[in-house]
Enzyme design. Sequence first.
Site, PDB file in Angstrom:
ATOM      1  N   ASN A 176      -6.034  -2.652   1.692  1.00 50.36           N
ATOM      2  CA  ASN A 176      -6.032  -4.109   1.782  1.00 50.36           C
ATOM      3  C   ASN A 176      -7.472  -4.593   1.815  1.00 50.36           C
ATOM      4  OD1 ASN A 176      -3.251  -4.367   1.906  1.00 50.36           O
ATOM      5  ND2 ASN A 176      -3.181  -4.517   4.122  1.00 50.36           N
ATOM      6  N   ARG A 185       0.834  -1.212   0.000  1.00 46.49           N
ATOM      7  CA  ARG A 185       0.000   0.000   0.000  1.00 46.49           C
ATOM      8  C   ARG A 185       0.866   1.259   0.000  1.00 46.49           C
ATOM      9  NH1 ARG A 185      -3.622  -0.543   5.005  1.00 46.49           N
ATOM     10  NH2 ARG A 185      -1.685  -1.440   5.717  1.00 46.49           N
TER      11      ARG A 185
END
Length: 111
Positions: free
Chosen positions: A54, A36
């Site tokens: 996520n 991320r």
Amino acid sequence: MATAAAASSESSPQQEPPRKAVHVVVKGRVQGVGFRDWTASTAESLGLAGWVRNRRDGTVEALLSGDPAKVDEMVTRRLPVGPPASAVTAVVPSPADPVDPSLGFEIKFTV
């Protein structure tokens, strides 16, 4: 001639550049490896807006919006490689609506 000059200046006010957006799901070893943060940093370096998060199923989901060539670069060249500790097995894109570039790029909570 003054009319032609006036017409050309009327047609050249600042037009918004074309924008493209893609929603992607990235599969593989993409959680717990900095994916991320890497995605946000890479997207920002390309001038893209959107978000990344996520998902509970082990994938990473993102919305990438901006210059069409930069969106394509992110989807076809950057995401399939990912950060060093990742192992991407698939990038599944689908069309999306572009977001306002001023929103920048954010990391969202897991869903």
